[in-house]
Structure formats: C-alpha cells, structure tokens
Motif scaffolding. Structure first.
Motif, PDB file in Angstrom:
ATOM      1  N   GLU A  37      12.277   9.090   4.480  1.00 25.26           N
ATOM      2  CA  GLU A  37      11.616   7.998   3.911  1.00 25.26           C
ATOM      3  C   GLU A  37      10.725   8.587   3.030  1.00 25.26           C
ATOM      4  O   GLU A  37      10.496   8.149   2.239  1.00 25.26           O
ATOM      5  N   GLU A  38      10.034   9.697   3.009  1.00 21.59           N
ATOM      6  CA  GLU A  38       9.724  10.310   2.564  1.00 21.59           C
ATOM      7  C   GLU A  38      10.572  10.624   0.759  1.00 21.59           C
ATOM      8  O   GLU A  38       9.935  10.320  -0.294  1.00 21.59           O
ATOM      9  N   GLU A  49      12.743   8.725  -0.758  1.00 16.77           N
ATOM     10  CA  GLU A  49      13.173   7.567  -1.205  1.00 16.77           C
ATOM     11  C   GLU A  49      11.915   6.777  -1.186  1.00 16.77           C
ATOM     12  O   GLU A  49      11.357   6.078  -2.785  1.00 16.77           O
ATOM     13  N   LYS A  50      10.926   7.241  -0.848  1.00 13.33           N
ATOM     14  CA  LYS A  50       9.535   6.979  -1.648  1.00 13.33           C
ATOM     15  C   LYS A  50       8.892   7.663  -2.861  1.00 13.33           C
ATOM     16  O   LYS A  50       8.342   6.600  -3.643  1.00 13.33           O
ATOM     17  N   ARG A  51       9.275   8.626  -2.696  1.00 10.51           N
ATOM     18  CA  ARG A  51       9.183   9.581  -4.100  1.00 10.51           C
ATOM     19  C   ARG A  51       9.173   9.509  -5.676  1.00 10.51           C
ATOM     20  O   ARG A  51       8.358   8.889  -6.266  1.00 10.51           O
ATOM     21  N   LYS A  73      11.157   6.390  -5.837  1.00  9.50           N
ATOM     22  CA  LYS A  73      10.633   4.932  -6.171  1.00  9.50           C
ATOM     23  C   LYS A  73       9.301   5.224  -6.843  1.00  9.50           C
ATOM     24  O   LYS A  73       9.231   4.474  -8.242  1.00  9.50           O
ATOM     25  N   GLU A  74       8.534   5.771  -6.592  1.00 11.03           N
ATOM     26  CA  GLU A  74       6.940   5.943  -7.287  1.00 11.03           C
ATOM     27  C   GLU A  74       7.133   6.731  -8.840  1.00 11.03           C
ATOM     28  O   GLU A  74       7.212   6.375 -10.161  1.00 11.03           O
TER      29      GLU A  74
END
Length: 401
Positions: free
Chosen positions: A334-335, A337-339, A341-342
């Motif tokens: 999840e982390e 994927e978050k990075r 996207k950022e």
C-alpha cells in the motif's frame, strides 16, 4: 536488419544535423563513430537501419522523414536578440529543440481544430493592434489586462500566464537551458503565437520575462531574449524591457516615491528588496527602473557594480542533488502504491506547468472527443500513460474548483 544498408534521401540527413546546429564532430561523438562516416552518409544517403534510428533520436526527428522524396525546406533563422558580454552567442541545439517542440505543439492544436467541428483555436486578440511607440504598447497592455495597483502588487505568475492564454497565446516553460543562455522567446503567428519562459528563473524573474516577451508580440518582433547586459545594444530589447518595467512598476509610482522622500538611496539593498516585494517583481526590475530613470548614473553604477549586479544578473536556480544514504526499509504494498501515485502527481504537475493549462486542456478535450488516445497524449508530452491519467485527474480537480 539492423546492420542492413538502406538508401535514404541524403539531403534529409544533412538537414537533421544542421537544423539543430550540430556539427559533424558532435554527432560523431554522440554516435561513437568517426566523423568521416557522417560525411559519407550525407554524401551518399546510405546508412544502416540501427544508425538511422540512433541519428533520429539524437536529432529528435521521426525516422520516416529520411525517406521523403521531397527535399527539406530550411526555415529562416529566428532573430537572436541575445548578448553575452555584449557579444552574440550561438543558438545551441537545446534551444533549437525547444523551438521545434513549441512549434510542433502549436501544430498539434491546429490539427485538433481540423479534426473537430466544435474545437476552435483561439485567435490572438491583439494581432490587429498597431503600435507606433513604447507608450502605445504600455497603454494597450494596461487596458487589455485591466491593470490596476492591486493586480500589480498581488497577482502571481500563474495568474498572468492565464491572462496571456485568454488572449490566445500559448505560454510554455522550459527547464533544460540556463537563463544566461536563454531567458525567453517569442514565435509570432496571427493565430496561437508562442511565448516561452525559463522555469529556472525565480517566479518574479519569469513574471518580468513573460511581460518582456508579450511586448515583443505587440511589436510583432519574434526572437530569442536574455538581456544579460546592463548596457543593451539592441533597441528592441531596450524597448521591451522598458515596456515590461512600465507595466509592472510605473515610472509615475517611482517618481512619486522619490518626491515624497520615500526613496533616497537608490543602491540600498534593503530598499530594493522592499520595493521588489511590494510590486511582486525581482530586484532586477527595480534596479533597471532606477538605471533607466537616471536615478543611478554610470558613475554610481561603477561604484556599486558588485552590489547591483547580483540583482541584474542573478544566478539561476540549481537543482542540487545531495547524496543521502538511506537505510533499506521494509514498506508495504500500500505504501509503495501511495509513493508511486505521489511521484506520478509531481511529474504530472511539472508537465502541466511546462505546457500550460490551455495546451493541456486542449489535449484532454481531444481525448474525450476521440480525436487523441491516451497513448497519443503520452507521446506528445513525452510521459507515460500513468502520468497522463494523473494529469487528467489534476485538471479535472481544477475544473471542479
């Protein structure tokens, strides 16, 4: 196939190199071959497929162009207003690539217009104005932009870029060229003229360059600018500096402050910074106003040259990359994927800044109307499809606001 010799139109091989101002030695070094090989290609048109692909990448042209039966047409060189220590400087390949890219983007919008009955490219709203003097241009811009004291003192760069786009101007920001080599450029057309400004300048520096190039448009004088000199030799550059300075910081304002005793020491750094902050311009604009208004004479300039030149010739922003060793960390899916996207969002925002809202919005319109695909947009902007999706998301958010 990569080593097969193929026959091309030799004139296009020559054009690909010369159109961006590459010499034989430079191309040979980039391709890791002897320059005699370059001369042989350009004499016979015979080249291997793999070499042709590499050459097309270096010169940033489509490979199919080398097979055209029609000979290339060389464009008239753009007017070069730049000086470095009062000497002319060469137009580098990077500048030629920037100009070519800007022209291609304009052609993209014209193609979209041809493909759609509902999409109409904006006309340049100032094309019919006839300007006989610098003050004519200043008055026109003050009226058209509805310039007021509040707007001069409060509006930031993005606001003014939006105003230029409303006038039917494409505004691009370029990243890879030092400001000392190029601060801005103008390509004049009655429909969709282009202004380019250097993103490596400060925001207030870009703001002045934007208005300087807008003055070029009103005067219908396209060309390259850097105005990296105190005593500019080119009358057009002097004129455009005056116009930009007068629109952003009117002489009457400075004269009023001088008469009231608010401005006394014209070489005082704190005063220069205070005025620059008030008018939301760079310190360079204030110093140039003092120089052009003869508040600082040549003798004063020589005495305080070191102090004043830090405003007149500011150093460009440097992308300092510090090497920081990070400990290996365990992160969740999840982390990650978050990075991702950022990161995509940062790249997307940079791409929007580089191309301008109007251009990006036009591409998205073409996508929603089945004129362009996501892949077409990705190729046009030289980014991945994931970045294109982030761009669309950001623009949708803007529109909702």
């Amino acid at each position: 196939m990569s080593t097969d010799i193929i026959q091309t139109n030799k004139n296009w091989l020559v054009w690909a190199r010369k159109s961006v101002n590459y010499d034989e030695e430079t191309v040979a070094q980039k391709m890791n071959i002897n320059k005699e090989k370059i001369r042989d290609w350009e004499r016979t048109g015979k080249i291997t497929y793999s070499q042709l692909i590499k050459l097309s990448e270096i010169c940033q042209v489509a490979p199919h162009m080398f097979f055209s039966k029609a000979d290339p047409v060389y464009e008239k060189p753009i007017v070069d207003f730049r000086t470095l220590e009062n000497k002319k400087i060469e137009i580098s390949p990077d500048i030629n690539f920037e100009l070519r890219n800007a022209k291609n983007k304009r052609e993209t919008l014209l193609d979209i217009e041809d493909e759609s009955e509902d999409f109409h490219v904006k006309e340049f709203k100032l094309k019919d104005y006839s300007c006989t003097s610098s003050d004519d241009v200043v008055n026109i811009l003050n009226n058209v932009l509805e310039m007021s004291k509040a707007k001069r003192n409060q509006r930031k760069l993005n606001y003014w870029i939006s105003k230029m786009e409303d006038l039917g101007i494409l505004v691009f920001q370029f990243y890879g060229i030092p400001p000392k080599d190029l601060r801005g450029y103008v390509l004049y057309y009655d429909k969709l003229p282009i202004i380019g400004i250097n993103h490596r300048e400060t925001e207030n520096g870009r703001k002045f360059t934007l208005f300087h190039e807008l003055a070029h448009l009103l005067l219908k004088k396209e060309g390259l600018s850097n105005f990296e000199s105190y005593n500019l030799n080119n009358d057009i550059e002097v004129q455009c500096n005056y116009i930009a300075g007068e629109v952003l910081v009117p002489n009457k304002d400075i004269d009023y402050r001088v008469k009231n005793g608010e401005i006394k020491d014209f070489t005082n750094s704190n005063l220069i910074k205070k005025l620059a902050n008030y008018y939301k311009v760079s310190g360079e604009v204030i110093v140039r106003k003092f120089l052009m208004g003869d508040y600082i004479n040549s003798k004063d300039y020589e005495i305080y040259k070191n102090d004043l030149n830090k405003y007149l010739f500011p150093t460009s922003k440097k992308n300092s990359k510090k090497s920081i060793k990070k400990q290996k960390e365990d992160i969740t899916v999840e982390e990650k994927e978050k990075r991702k996207k950022e990161t995509n969002r940062r790249i997307a925002q940079k791409t929007i800044t580089e191309n301008g809202d109007y251009y990006i919005s036009s591409l998205i319109y073409a996508y929603y109307n089945d004129i362009l695909t996501l892949l077409d947009i990705a190729r046009n902007l030289d980014v991945s499809i994931d970045i294109v999706k982030s761009i669309i998301q950001i623009m949708d958010e803007k529109w909702r606001d």
